[in-house]
Design a protein around this motif. Sequence first.
Motif, PDB file in Angstrom:
ATOM      1  N   THR A 180       0.855  -1.187   0.000  1.00  0.00           N
ATOM      2  CA  THR A 180       0.000   0.000   0.000  1.00  0.00           C
ATOM      3  C   THR A 180       0.894   1.242   0.000  1.00  0.00           C
ATOM      4  OG1 THR A 180      -0.045   0.085   2.409  1.00  0.00           O
ATOM      5  CG2 THR A 180      -1.762  -1.230   1.359  1.00  0.00           C
ATOM      6  N   GLU A 189      -6.741   8.365   3.684  1.00  0.00           N
ATOM      7  CA  GLU A 189      -7.729   7.467   3.086  1.00  0.00           C
ATOM      8  C   GLU A 189      -7.798   6.133   3.815  1.00  0.00           C
ATOM      9  OE1 GLU A 189      -7.253   9.050  -1.507  1.00  0.00           O
ATOM     10  OE2 GLU A 189      -6.339   7.144  -0.960  1.00  0.00           O
ATOM     11  N   LYS A 212      -9.217   2.149   2.870  1.00  0.00           N
ATOM     12  CA  LYS A 212      -9.536   1.402   1.654  1.00  0.00           C
ATOM     13  C   LYS A 212     -10.191   0.070   1.955  1.00  0.00           C
ATOM     14  CE  LYS A 212      -5.945   3.613  -1.033  1.00  0.00           C
ATOM     15  NZ  LYS A 212      -4.805   3.487  -1.942  1.00  0.00           N
ATOM     16  N   VAL A 257      -8.379  -2.980  -4.811  1.00  0.00           N
ATOM     17  CA  VAL A 257      -9.114  -2.052  -3.936  1.00  0.00           C
ATOM     18  C   VAL A 257     -10.528  -1.904  -4.481  1.00  0.00           C
ATOM     19  CG1 VAL A 257      -9.261   0.338  -3.124  1.00  0.00           C
ATOM     20  CG2 VAL A 257      -7.043  -0.818  -3.203  1.00  0.00           C
ATOM     21  N   VAL A 308     -12.568   3.538  -1.927  1.00  0.00           N
ATOM     22  CA  VAL A 308     -11.696   4.427  -1.158  1.00  0.00           C
ATOM     23  C   VAL A 308     -12.576   5.403  -0.372  1.00  0.00           C
ATOM     24  CG1 VAL A 308      -9.880   6.175  -1.278  1.00  0.00           C
ATOM     25  CG2 VAL A 308      -9.845   4.239  -2.863  1.00  0.00           C
TER      26      VAL A 308
END
Length: 327
Positions: free
Chosen positions: A115, A140, A142, A151, A154
């Motif tokens: 990430t 953020e 996710k 993903v 978000v």
Amino acid sequence: SELIKPYLASKYKVTEVPKSLIFYMSKHSGPVNEIQWCPVWEQSHMLLSASMDKTVKVWDAVDTGCCLKTYSCHSSAVRAAQWSSCGRRILSGGFDSMLHLTDVETGKQIFSSKTEFRISALKFHPTESNVFICGGFSPEVKAWDLRTSKVLRVYKAAVQQTLDILFLPEGREFLTSTDAVSRDSADRTIVAWDFQSAAKISNQIFHERYTCPSLTLHPKEPVFVAQTNGNYMALFSAQRPYRINKKKRYEGHKVEGFAVGCEFSPDGTLLVTGSSDGKVFFYNYHSSRLIRTLSAHKEACVSAIFHPVLPSLLATCDWAGEIKVWQ
């Protein structure tokens, strides 16, 4: 586990405050950040631990107190780890910005992804076993799907760090606690989200100027508790508009900048928390009175969790890398 078998068919008995130490387990060489009993009741003798020493371990914390497996897939501190609902996999996230899904038996990674941020919180969706939410040192949060390794969604929070994530029953909504406490207002400390649309439902839930290092849901009632850095736990409705209960406050323990976890007993009668002075505090959920303290550790006790099946069996962990089991 033979010890667990007799309890599987019977109704959970009343939780009592544990008094004696059964196992002292200290194979971690760094602080233990998280512990979790295996959610599959037949296999709930297994306890998972995630540590700053870069490892995740699985213990037999009911029969022997032995370490069964060590997983060393991270190159930095492991801040968060969770059992999958089937109990055969472990999801972990660390300060190396890596996510790993590890097969418990073989130790092989089924899924790995990097990430853009250091991970400090992970939670599986309560009804969709292949979906999880991950947050950390990022504005953020996710949602990921393990089937596609991608993903899904978000959630943009405009904060610096997510401290904890809590799904509300059925998983249509979830909460994040963040480090956003400004001088003029404390909005965004706890944020409620719509899981599907990624819309922010509310950021006006907690108005005191304290961050909340952990959140926990009551097993039977529509309420949740937030651990606060004001050295108390606050009680909220788990239904919109998530109002705070001003009549109940659980105080007496110390948090002092540690990510001290809190949890209800499986019958919902007790609220248990660690403390930065190494003690464990047991509160009556209904009256919010402190019932007892347990001098469990020399260093900060960051987690205390009751066993899901065996009444009054408690696991605790601390900043010195120790894990203890009490009854």
